[in-house]
Design a protein around this motif. Structure first.
Motif, PDB file in Angstrom:
ATOM      1  N   LYS B 142      -4.968  35.938  47.177  1.00  0.00           N
ATOM      2  CA  LYS B 142      -5.927  35.924  48.281  1.00  0.00           C
ATOM      3  C   LYS B 142      -6.904  34.756  48.139  1.00  0.00           C
ATOM      4  O   LYS B 142      -7.234  34.083  49.123  1.00  0.00           O
ATOM      5  N   ASP B 146      -7.792  31.888  50.748  1.00  0.00           N
ATOM      6  CA  ASP B 146      -9.173  31.669  51.186  1.00  0.00           C
ATOM      7  C   ASP B 146      -9.603  30.229  50.975  1.00  0.00           C
ATOM      8  O   ASP B 146     -10.257  29.631  51.829  1.00  0.00           O
ATOM      9  N   THR B 150     -10.990  27.663  53.535  1.00  0.00           N
ATOM     10  CA  THR B 150     -12.286  27.027  53.345  1.00  0.00           C
ATOM     11  C   THR B 150     -12.191  25.524  53.594  1.00  0.00           C
ATOM     12  O   THR B 150     -13.054  24.921  54.206  1.00  0.00           O
ATOM     13  N   THR B 160      -2.892  34.023  56.103  1.00  0.00           N
ATOM     14  CA  THR B 160      -3.900  35.042  56.391  1.00  0.00           C
ATOM     15  C   THR B 160      -3.316  36.135  57.286  1.00  0.00           C
ATOM     16  O   THR B 160      -3.524  37.323  57.062  1.00  0.00           O
TER      17      THR B 160
ATOM     18  N   ASN D 127     -12.527  16.859  45.278  1.00  0.00           N
ATOM     19  CA  ASN D 127     -12.733  18.248  45.661  1.00  0.00           C
ATOM     20  C   ASN D 127     -14.166  18.519  46.092  1.00  0.00           C
ATOM     21  O   ASN D 127     -14.409  19.289  47.019  1.00  0.00           O
ATOM     22  N   ARG D 130     -14.455  17.869  49.561  1.00  0.00           N
ATOM     23  CA  ARG D 130     -13.874  18.911  50.408  1.00  0.00           C
ATOM     24  C   ARG D 130     -14.859  20.072  50.583  1.00  0.00           C
ATOM     25  O   ARG D 130     -15.025  20.587  51.679  1.00  0.00           O
ATOM     26  N   TYR D 131     -15.477  20.486  49.476  1.00  0.00           N
ATOM     27  CA  TYR D 131     -16.420  21.603  49.567  1.00  0.00           C
ATOM     28  C   TYR D 131     -17.628  21.218  50.406  1.00  0.00           C
ATOM     29  O   TYR D 131     -18.158  21.987  51.186  1.00  0.00           O
ATOM     30  N   ILE D 134     -17.354  21.713  54.232  1.00  0.00           N
ATOM     31  CA  ILE D 134     -17.520  23.039  54.820  1.00  0.00           C
ATOM     32  C   ILE D 134     -18.951  23.521  54.681  1.00  0.00           C
ATOM     33  O   ILE D 134     -19.522  24.104  55.595  1.00  0.00           O
ATOM     34  N   LEU D 157     -14.336  33.175  57.363  1.00  0.00           N
ATOM     35  CA  LEU D 157     -13.756  32.261  58.334  1.00  0.00           C
ATOM     36  C   LEU D 157     -12.757  33.047  59.156  1.00  0.00           C
ATOM     37  O   LEU D 157     -11.892  33.731  58.609  1.00  0.00           O
ATOM     38  N   PHE D 212     -10.728  42.092  51.957  1.00  0.00           N
ATOM     39  CA  PHE D 212      -9.452  41.705  51.356  1.00  0.00           C
ATOM     40  C   PHE D 212      -8.293  41.982  52.293  1.00  0.00           C
ATOM     41  O   PHE D 212      -7.330  41.219  52.370  1.00  0.00           O
ATOM     42  N   VAL D 216      -9.108  37.887  57.711  1.00  0.00           N
ATOM     43  CA  VAL D 216     -10.181  36.906  57.622  1.00  0.00           C
ATOM     44  C   VAL D 216     -10.132  36.270  56.254  1.00  0.00           C
ATOM     45  O   VAL D 216      -9.538  36.796  55.327  1.00  0.00           O
ATOM     46  N   ASN D 217     -10.738  35.109  56.170  1.00  0.00           N
ATOM     47  CA  ASN D 217     -10.821  34.434  54.889  1.00  0.00           C
ATOM     48  C   ASN D 217     -12.260  34.345  54.458  1.00  0.00           C
ATOM     49  O   ASN D 217     -13.145  34.065  55.256  1.00  0.00           O
ATOM     50  N   GLU D 218     -12.469  34.590  53.185  1.00  0.00           N
ATOM     51  CA  GLU D 218     -13.811  34.364  52.661  1.00  0.00           C
ATOM     52  C   GLU D 218     -13.902  32.919  52.204  1.00  0.00           C
ATOM     53  O   GLU D 218     -12.932  32.366  51.680  1.00  0.00           O
ATOM     54  N   VAL D 219     -15.062  32.335  52.390  1.00  0.00           N
ATOM     55  CA  VAL D 219     -15.234  30.975  51.888  1.00  0.00           C
ATOM     56  C   VAL D 219     -15.321  31.029  50.371  1.00  0.00           C
ATOM     57  O   VAL D 219     -16.077  31.807  49.807  1.00  0.00           O
ATOM     58  N   ARG D 220     -14.478  30.231  49.732  1.00  0.00           N
ATOM     59  CA  ARG D 220     -14.461  30.219  48.264  1.00  0.00           C
ATOM     60  C   ARG D 220     -15.192  28.987  47.767  1.00  0.00           C
ATOM     61  O   ARG D 220     -14.932  27.886  48.226  1.00  0.00           O
ATOM     62  N   PRO D 222     -16.748  27.036  44.085  1.00  0.00           N
ATOM     63  CA  PRO D 222     -16.627  27.100  42.630  1.00  0.00           C
ATOM     64  C   PRO D 222     -17.654  28.089  42.073  1.00  0.00           C
ATOM     65  O   PRO D 222     -18.768  28.186  42.602  1.00  0.00           O
TER      66      PRO D 222
END
Lengths: 215, 350, 72, 650
Positions: B142, B146, B150, B160, D127, D130-131, D134, D157, D212, D216-220, D222
């Motif tokens: 997952k 994600d 992102t 998804t 990277n 990239r972060y 967003i 998201l 979960f 939907v996606n959670e923003v990940r 680091p």
């Protein structure tokens, strides 16, 4: 020998024991024969499976090497990630002449196309074929494990039976026979002593009788 | 897009690809070290040198050719930066992204060591080494999805969408298949908008690829006696000639022989001429080899297509890919001492 | 009256030839630059290839001068 | 002319191998080929010789190469490199290896760790970018969120087509957190909606496990950024970026330091190891059996005897030189050995720029030596220019005496300039019309034509075409000759026959065409026209047989080829006109000095053009119009085993 009661009762008991022991021995002999028969049967299938396994593993290895050569080892490794999981086996037992041998309850490991867990679009038929050959090999290994365990169990059972037969034949039965003999001899001896003593008593009685008559 | 310059460069690069006689020389080398020595005389020298520090023998060759492939594709992509052409070219290179994401998902599912997963990735697509390293670091499936979301990478969408089914069944096939179909649908829809020659050339290749994939799926399903309805789920849509209906009817033939009959009078007729022994043994890889060869030949023959179009870069990418495969086959066969005849059969000659 | 036809004709003959050469050379030049970037040893050949379309402008020149000379 | 090459096999006992190589090396006549590759199927494959040190040398060579690749390029002083190189070269083989390995030990680890650190940093920089992208997008949402202690912020998201999911989530969150939450959503881009939720940390597990299973996606982010506000994270990322870049700069500086110390030495080492490896590779071309060796190669016919004698002298009957009978196919594999007089050498060079001739075909370089300077001379045709070009070429030759290619080019220019002077005399040109003006020279008259290039345009054009016809015919004849030689090779008989038909047909057609044109143009007797027409009719089937339908198109292209020779006249005329213009403009000026300068400038320009353009176009006439009639190329050069090629045996 002291504890043996040299009685007729005992003798009868011993004789019965001897008979039982001899019967047991014969039975064990028969069992041994049957086990040996079974043993050879299993052995044949084991040696057959072994050579089959060798052949199969050669084929599987070759398929794997070809797949590695053409499809790049990393693709192969990636596909292996998808299929990697533990194997659970259900093992039951079976009796052969009182010998518990394992029976492995298993699904076939040869999987069909969509059971391997990867999408076939990125995985070539060569990898599939290599996987399939190895699955077949695994099948055979498990069968072999089953029969080889049986073989080992049977072997040790045969050995144990032989030991038992030997024990009966060379230790128990002669011992019992000796004991029976001893009782017999003792009883005979006692009989003779009794006879003698009776005769002696008879003589004494007769002498006393004569004395009373004489006196 | 100035194709004259770019394609001239690519053609010059193409002329540096190893020719048949050089491959012959490689085949004739007695062992892996002399093979390396021979390869050192080619464009692979730089990567061989770099790989030589860490690896030796076959691994050195494999790592080097893999790196060289990635480097070459990056070079081509950098030449074509900007505009429609770039998006078309990435569309071809995206297949490596799909493969990499699949590998990461597989590895994450079994909690494989990140460095092991990283070793299996080939950063030839848009996801560069940096992105892949970060993705591999994620704790679970997952989280990987994600992170893709992102960063706004489109492959997070099919993943998804299908994640729930995956988490219920635990079957990675769901996600992988979603990813594969998404790749082809996305590619085709991106091509649909353009009516240019470039779009047409690409679409032609892509449709051939879809056809070949579907034919392979059909043959493999017949072989494994898979139910038609089940197999149908894994066909890729988008080919005008081999649509769902036609594929189902081929599937219904029930035997490989029968399926091959359906392929007569199609461009794929050539696989009906495969030796009978393979058909009887249902050896899919034999069919697959021919199909792949057809695709490669078709793609590489684009070199003689329109010299001022995307045909040249596409042909080059395929030719390079084939070359790398051939080198690997030769090198691998060196260490397992395959008879030369079999080796030659395994080579893809173009 | 001065006859403008002849010089104009000659101009067209030469001009169009030059234009054609220019178009062709621009493409070949771009391709040549690409090739040389990869294979510097092709420099010699590229120079010649670039020169090939010059036939057009030269033929244009010949025709122009013939128009001028023969018709004047 | 190309030398006839012979294939030889040298066989002998293994113990003599080194000495045999030394003898061959000293002779420098044999072009060694791989003897272990079977030349025809079914032939025995010989095992390859391997020199023991090849492995070590190759490993060291590639390791040094690897180190060189990781180090930044530093400017090297060729002189110092040459010096180091000479020192290293003097070392014995074993000492060199020891030295190389100590260098590798010193540098390998250090450079590798530095390079690894650097690439890691570079990856993390990418990277971070990239972060950052967003976070920059969702930053504005945060300002409208309450800041609460003990609460957790999660960003979701959501794909736009599932935007209804937000309401479902809102309901679910209300239930889980007992209404202690906040949810804000906003459009992120065309396809995605971002939803920011904030809720008590107590519910963290439940909420996350709820997310979960949603689409939907959670923003990940680091892990080190967890629990920080987005603005904070944004500036942290900025800081990280800067510090990473500083670190990279530091690593670069360190690599630079190593590089400045070692680069020269490494370069020299790399060069010498490469040479050694190349030298040793000669062994891999030698075939062997248990006690004998076999060496295969090509040798020019003329040097066979001396080589054979030398071997005989050194080894008696032990070493045999064998000449296997070759099929014409195998002969075609022979390397090309140009063996021309010195004056032709520059033209060999020009041929090799394109593609060296095959050993079996006609070598065009001597013809080129005649015609190329001639064309050049006809085009330039000016005594003054000729003299200046000669002077220029001589100066260049003297200045760059170490550049082979320049020497060759300048030699060609000088030859051309000589012809230019001759034709300049003929045209009566000295710096354009200056010579005539001053009354020094004047145009000569031949065949009733005064060869003044400004006036005699039509005769010049005809002359050009005549040259074209002659040159193209010559090419076609050579093509027939080449095809004739090819006939000996069975495989090509058919093709060669067709070539002969096509080429002779072409000659006949062109002759016919010329007759027709001349006949009509000059109103000659009608028999000439009919003969021409007859020739054309006869030749067309020949061409059709030889080249098929395309062959008939070839007629057109051959005609165009001939027309193309008009450039001889055109370029010449352009050149003379410019020269005349220069003189006129110069003469028009009131002040003599200004006039002189203007004239000089224009002449210089014309001179530069004159060196470049006529040369290029005569070369082109050869390579495109002439060579296409017979030349195939694609041969490999004869490289005998001797010192220049680094082929010294050890």
């Amino acid at each position: 020998m002291e504890q043996i009661n040299p009685t007729r009762m005992e003798l009868i008991k011993k004789n019965a024991q001897i008979k039982l022991a001899e019967q047991g021995r014969d039975l064990l002999r028969e069992k041994m024969d049957a086990l040996i028969q079974e043993f050879f049967n299993v052995m044949e299938s084991v040696s057959q499976s072994r050579s089959e396994l060798e052949k199969l593993s050669d084929v599987a290895q070759h398929a794997l090497l070809i797949a590695e050569a053409i499809d790049d080892p990393v693709t192969l490794k990636s596909a292996s990630f998808a299929t990697r999981r533990g194997i659970t086996l259900d093992i039951k037992g079976k009796n052969v002449m009182g010998v518990p041998v394992p029976i492995i309850e298993k699904k076939r490991f040869v999987k069909s196309l969509f059971e391997r867990g990867y999408s076939i679009l990125g995985v070539s038929g060569r990898i599939d074929e290599a996987a399939e050959k190895y699955e077949a090999e695994l099948d055979l290994i498990i069968t072999l494990a089953e029969t080889e365990t049986s073989l080992r169990r049977l072997g040790s059972e045969i050995q144990m039976t032989r030991r038992r037969v030997n024990a009966l034949e060379q230790v128990l039965i002669p011992e019992l026979k000796r004991q029976a003999k001893y009782i017999e001899i003792t009883i005979d001896e006692r009989d003779r002593e009794d006879l003698y003593r009776l005769k002696k008593v008879k003589k004494i009685i007769e002498r006393k009788k004569r004395e009373t008559i004489n006196t | 897009m100035e194709y004259a310059y770019v394609n001239a460069r690519i053609k010059a690069m193409k002329s540096r690809l190893l020719d048949r006689s050089f491959l012959e020389q490689l085949i004739n080398k007695p062992d892996i070290d002399s093979l390396i020595a021979e390869l050192e005389k080619t464009t692979y020298r730089e990567e061989l040198d770099k790989a030589g520090v860490l690896y030796s023998g076959i691994h050195r060759i494999e790592v080097a050719i893999r790196k060289d492939l990635v480097k070459t594709f990056r070079t081509v992509l950098n030449l074509i930066r900007g505009g429609e052409t770039e998006s078309y070219l990435t569309l071809i290179l995206n297949r490596w992204d799909v493969q990499n994401i699949k590998t990461i998902l597989r590895g994450k599912k079994i909690q494989e060591n990140p460095s092991e997963i990283l070793d299996c990735l080939i950063p030839a697509g848009e996801l560069d080494e940096a992105a892949l390293t970060e993705l591999v670091k994620q704790p679970d499936v997952k989280a990987v999805i994600d992170l893709l979301a992102t960063w706004g990478i489109i492959y997070s969408r099919p993943l998804t969408l299908n994640f729930r089914e995956f988490s219920e069944t635990g079957d990675l096939l769901v996600l992988e298949y979603a990813l594969d179909t998404f790749y082809y649908q996305d590619a085709l829809s991106r091509l649909k908008s353009g009516e240019s020659d470039d779009a047409r050339i690409l679409k032609n290749i892509l449709v051939t690829e879809i056809d070949i994939n579907n034919i392979k799926t059909v043959l493999r399903s017949i072989r494994d006696r898979i139910d038609i309805e089940e197999a149908k789920r894994y066909f890729v849509k988008g080919s005008p000639d081999f649509d769902m209906e036609r594929l189902t009817s081929i599937m219904k033939a029930g035997t490989i022989d029968g399926a091959l009959k359906h392929l007569e009078h199609t461009p794929y007729q050539f696989i009906t001429t495969i030796p009978q022994e393979y058909i009887v043994a249902e050896k899919i890889s034999a069919f697959e080899k021919e199909l792949e060869r057809y695709l490669v030949k078709k793609a590489v023959s684009l070199f003689i297509g329109d010299p001022l179009s995307i045909a040249i870069p596409i042909a080059y990418i395929w030719a390079k890919y084939t070359e790398v495969t051939n080198i690997r086959v030769i090198a691998r066969c060196k260490i397992i001492e395959v008879p030369e005849k079999e080796l030659r059969e395994a080579l893809i000659s173009v | 009256m001065v006859d403008f036809g002849i010089p104009i004709g000659a101009g067209i003959a030469f001009g169009l030839g030059a234009l054609g050469t220019g178009i062709a050379q621009s493409r070949i030049g771009a391709a040549g630059a690409g090739t040389i970037a990869e294979k510097p040893e092709m420099f010699g050949l590229m120079i010649i290839l670039v020169a090939i379309p010059e036939t057009l402008v030269i033929l244009g020149f010949v025709v122009a001068s013939m128009i001028m000379i023969m018709l004047v | 002319m190309l030398q006839k090459m012979l294939k030889i096999q040298v066989l002998g006992p293994k113990k003599d191998l080194h000495n045999v190589l030394d003898v061959l090396y000293a002779k420098g006549t044999v072009h060694i080929e791989d003897a272990s590759a079977p030349s025809s199927p079914g032939e025995v494959t010989l095992k390859r010789m391997t020199a023991d040190q090849v492995g070590d040398i190759n490993v060291a060579y590639s390791k040094i190469g690897g180190i060189l690749l990781t180090l930044p390029k530093t400017k090297i002083d060729e002189k110092i490199v040459a010096h180091t190189y000479a020192n290293l070269k003097a070392m014995s083989h074993d000492n060199l290896l020891i030295h190389v390995n100590s260098v590798i030990d010193d540098l390998e680890v250090a450079t590798k760790t530095l390079a690894k650190e650097k690439s890691d940093l570079e990856l993390s920089l990418i990277n971070l970018g990239r972060y950052e992208k967003i976070i920059d997008k969702i930053r504005p949402l945060e300002t409208s969120m309450p800041k609460l202690e003990g609460f957790e912020v999660t960003v979701l998201l959501i794909q736009k087509e599932f935007k209804d999911v937000i309401d479902i989530i809102r309901d679910a969150l209300a239930e889980i957190t007992k209404r202690q939450f906040e949810l804000l959503s906003a459009e992120l881009d065309e396809t995605t909606i971002a939803a920011v939720t904030i809720f008590n940390k107590r519910f963290s597990d439940q909420v996350h496990s709820y997310f979960f299973n949603q689409n939907v996606n959670e923003v990940r982010l680091p892990p080190e950024y967890l629990g920080k506000s987005f603005n904070e994270i944004f500036s942290l990322i900025e800081e990280r970026k800067i510090s990473s870049m500083k670190e990279i700069a530091r690593l670069d500086a360190e690599l630079e330091k190593i590089s400045s110390k070692w680069y020269t030495e490494l370069n020299a080492l790399h060069r010498i190891l490469g040479e050694r490896a190349e030298e040793l590779s000669i062994f891999s071309k030698i075939g062997q059996t248990e006690y004998t060796f076999m060496l295969a190669g090509w040798i020019p016919k003329k040097s066979l005897k001396e080589t054979r004698d030398a071997l005989k002298e050194g080894f008696g009957g032990r070493v045999i030189v064998n000449e296997p009978a070759l099929t014409p196919e195998e002969m075609a594999e022979a390397p090309t050995f140009y063996d021309n007089p010195r004056i032709v050498k520059p033209f060999e060079f020009l041929m090799c720029v394109v593609s060296p001739a095959k050993s079996t075909e006609y070598d065009p370089s001597p013809l080129m030596a005649i015609f190329l300077p001639l064309f050049f001379g006809i085009m330039v045709g000016d005594i003054g220019y000729g003299l200046i070009i000669t002077a220029f070429a001589l100066i260049m030759k003297w200045k760059f005496s170490d550049r082979d290619w320049l020497q060759h080019l300048m030699n060609v220019l000088i030859l051309g300039a000589i012809w230019a002077i001759i034709f300049g005399w003929l045209y009566g040109e000295f710096l354009g019309d200056l010579g005539e003006h001053m009354g020094w020279i004047e145009p000569k008259t031949f065949f009733g034509v005064t060869w003044n290039r400004m006036e005699a345009i039509v005769p010049f054009l005809i002359l050009s075409f005549a040259i074209g016809v002659f040159h193209v015919f010559l090419g076609l004849v050579l093509g027939i000759v080449n095809a004739w030689t090819e006939m000996s090779c069975k495989r090509h008989v058919d093709k060669a026959k067709k070539h002969i038909c096509e080429k002779s047909g072409m000659i006949i057609v062109i002759t016919g065409l010329i007759l027709v044109i001349l006949g009509i143009g000059l109103a000659l007797p009608s028999t000439i026209v009919t003969t021409g027409a007859a020739l054309i009719i006869v030749a067309i089937p020949l061409i059709f047989y030889g080249g098929g339908a395309f062959g008939t198109f070839e007629i057109m292209s051959t005609v165009t080829n001939i027309l193309s020779y008009s450039r001889i006249m055109a370029i010449g005329m352009a050149s003379v006109i410019l020269a005349v213009v220069a003189n006129k403009l110069g003469g028009m000026m009131e002040v003599a000095l200004v006039g002189l300068i203007i004239a000089a400038l224009l002449h210089t320009l014309n001179l530069i053009l004159a060196m470049f353009s006529p040369f290029l176009h005569s070369l082109r006439l050869h390579l495109v119009e002439f060579d296409s009639k017979f030349y195939q190329g694609g041969g490999k050069m004869y490289k005998p085993f001797k010192k220049e090629n680094g082929g010294k045996s050890t």
